[in-house]
Design a protein around this motif. Structure first.
Motif, mmCIF file in Angstrom:
data_model
loop_
_atom_site.group_PDB
_atom_site.id
_atom_site.type_symbol
_atom_site.label_atom_id
_atom_site.label_comp_id
_atom_site.label_asym_id
_atom_site.label_seq_id
_atom_site.Cartn_x
_atom_site.Cartn_y
_atom_site.Cartn_z
ATOM 1 N N ARG A 229 0.834 -1.191 0.000
ATOM 2 C CA ARG A 229 0.000 0.000 0.000
ATOM 3 C C ARG A 229 0.879 1.255 0.000
ATOM 4 O O ARG A 229 2.058 1.214 0.367
ATOM 5 C CB ARG A 229 -0.937 0.001 1.210
ATOM 6 C CG ARG A 229 -1.914 -1.171 1.232
ATOM 7 C CD ARG A 229 -2.841 -1.086 2.436
ATOM 8 N NE ARG A 229 -3.722 0.068 2.370
ATOM 9 C CZ ARG A 229 -4.867 0.109 1.684
ATOM 10 N NH1 ARG A 229 -5.267 -0.952 1.009
ATOM 11 N NH2 ARG A 229 -5.611 1.195 1.686
ATOM 12 N N CYS A 230 0.284 2.367 -0.425
ATOM 13 C CA CYS A 230 1.013 3.626 -0.430
ATOM 14 C C CYS A 230 0.009 4.775 -0.448
ATOM 15 O O CYS A 230 -1.204 4.564 -0.559
ATOM 16 C CB CYS A 230 1.937 3.722 -1.641
ATOM 17 S SG CYS A 230 1.060 3.930 -3.214
ATOM 18 N N LYS A 231 0.521 5.990 -0.378
ATOM 19 C CA LYS A 231 -0.297 7.176 -0.547
ATOM 20 C C LYS A 231 -0.104 7.694 -1.973
ATOM 21 O O LYS A 231 0.934 7.472 -2.585
ATOM 22 C CB LYS A 231 0.071 8.236 0.482
ATOM 23 C CG LYS A 231 -0.238 7.793 1.909
ATOM 24 C CD LYS A 231 0.144 8.855 2.923
ATOM 25 C CE LYS A 231 -0.199 8.379 4.332
ATOM 26 N NZ LYS A 231 0.179 9.382 5.363
ATOM 27 N N LEU A 232 -1.105 8.380 -2.481
ATOM 28 C CA LEU A 232 -1.027 8.880 -3.850
ATOM 29 C C LEU A 232 0.202 9.763 -4.055
ATOM 30 O O LEU A 232 0.832 9.724 -5.119
ATOM 31 C CB LEU A 232 -2.300 9.659 -4.200
ATOM 32 C CG LEU A 232 -3.577 8.828 -4.356
ATOM 33 C CD1 LEU A 232 -4.790 9.749 -4.508
ATOM 34 C CD2 LEU A 232 -3.481 7.892 -5.555
ATOM 35 N N ARG A 233 0.564 10.524 -3.071
ATOM 36 C CA ARG A 233 1.713 11.423 -3.217
ATOM 37 C C ARG A 233 3.047 10.688 -3.222
ATOM 38 O O ARG A 233 4.081 11.304 -3.474
ATOM 39 C CB ARG A 233 1.697 12.468 -2.113
ATOM 40 C CG ARG A 233 1.828 11.926 -0.708
ATOM 41 C CD ARG A 233 2.103 13.055 0.297
ATOM 42 N NE ARG A 233 2.029 12.585 1.672
ATOM 43 C CZ ARG A 233 1.065 12.933 2.522
ATOM 44 N NH1 ARG A 233 0.091 13.740 2.140
ATOM 45 N NH2 ARG A 233 1.083 12.473 3.761
ATOM 46 N N ASP A 234 3.042 9.382 -2.941
ATOM 47 C CA ASP A 234 4.298 8.631 -2.927
ATOM 48 C C ASP A 234 4.847 8.383 -4.329
ATOM 49 O O ASP A 234 6.034 8.088 -4.482
ATOM 50 C CB ASP A 234 4.105 7.287 -2.215
ATOM 51 C CG ASP A 234 3.845 7.456 -0.719
ATOM 52 O OD1 ASP A 234 4.198 8.525 -0.177
ATOM 53 O OD2 ASP A 234 3.288 6.527 -0.110
#
Length: 241
Positions: free
Chosen positions: A170-175
Motif C-alpha cells: 500500500r502507499c499514498k497517492l503522493r508517494d
C-alpha cells in the motif's frame, strides 16, 4: 481535459477507446448519459464478447457483461493499438520486426524495499539490448532490440513484499514520482488505478497537481488528495511537451 498536448494527440487517434474519451470530453448533447453508456458498452462488448450473459428481469431480456479481469488485461485489450512502447527487433539473420509493449513491468524487490518513490529505478526498461535470441521459429540469429516509448505508459503494479504475503503493498497517492524520464523524454503522473474488493477505482492527477476519484459506487467524480492511502494495481504516465 487539461493537458493540451495529450488532447491534440487524442484527436488524431484511431483507437476506439481513445475516440470514446475524446467524444465524452466534448459532450454528446441531449441524452448524453444514455449515449455514453451505450458507446462504452459497444467498446467493451467488442473486447469481451465471451463474457456476455442473458438474463430476464420483469419480462425484459437484459444483456450483462462481466468485464472483471486483471486491470492490465483490460488496458491491453482496450488500447491494443496504442501501446506503452514499440519494440523494434533487428535480427542478423532474418528481417526486422515491430511488436507492441502494452505495459511496463517493475522489479518487485526494489519497490518492496524502497517503496513507490523508487519507481523509476525499479522499472524494467532498457532502451537497447544486444544479442537477444531471435524469437522467430528455427531462426538461429540474434537481435538488437530497441524499445521506443509512446504517448502514454501503463506500469503494472501489484507488489507483494514477500511471496507468502497475500496483501499488496500500500502507499499514498503522493508517494508516486510526479515525473519519469525515458532517454530524455519526460512523462508526468496522470493517474493511478486501485483495486478494492469487487471493482477498481481510478484516481486522476490534474496538471495543477490536484487529485480526483472516479468510482462506479459513487454517482459523481469526487475530489481526492495526495495523502489518500490505496492499494495500487497500475499507474499511468503521459508524455509532456
Amino acid at each position: 481535459m487539461d493537458d493540451s498536448f495529450y488532447q491534440k494527440n487524442l484527436e488524431n487517434s484511431q483507437n476506439p477507446t481513445l475516440q470514446f474519451v475524446e467524444l465524452n470530453k466534448c459532450g454528446l448533447g441531449k441524452n448524453s448519459s444514455k449515449e455514453m453508456y451505450r458507446k462504452r458498452a459497444d467498446i467493451l462488448m467488442s473486447e469481451f464478447s465471451g463474457a456476455v450473459a442473458l438474463e430476464t428481469r420483469n419480462r425484459v431480456l437484459n444483456h450483462s457483461l462481466n468485464c472483471w479481469s486483471n486491470v492490465c488485461a483490460v488496458w491491453n485489450a482496450c488500447l491494443e493499438s496504442e501501446p506503452s512502447a514499440f519494440r523494434y527487433s533487428s535480427c542478423d539473420t532474418c528481417e526486422q520486426r515491430v511488436s507492441h509493449v502494452h505495459s511496463l513491468g517493475v522489479n518487485h524487490k526494489i519497490l518492496a524495499r524502497k517503496k513507490f518513490g523508487a519507481l523509476e529505478e525499479a522499472l524494467e526498461y532498457h532502451q537497447r539490448l544486444y544479442k537477444v535470441k531471435c524469437q522467430q521459429d528455427q531462426c538461429p540469429g540474434s537481435c538488437i532490440v530497441d524499445l521506443v516509448v509512446d504517448l502514454h505508459i501503463f506500469i503494472e503494479l501489484d507488489i507483494h513484499p514477500e511471496l507468502t504475503c497475500k496483501a499488496s503493498l500500500r502507499c499514498k497517492l503522493r508517494d508516486f514520482p510526479t515525473n519519469l524520464n525515458f532517454d530524455g523524454v519526460s512523462y508526468r503522473l496522470a493517474g493511478v488505478i486501485e483495486r478494492i474488493p469487487g471493482h477498481y477505482v481510478a484516481y486522476t492527477r490534474r496538471t495543477n497537481g490536484q487529485w480526483q476519484e472516479a468510482s462506479n459506487i459513487k454517482e459523481k467524480i469526487v475530489p481526492s488528495h495526495g495523502g489518500h492511502e490505496i492499494e495500487p494495481h497500475g499507474v499511468i504516465y503521459a508524455m509532456k511537451t
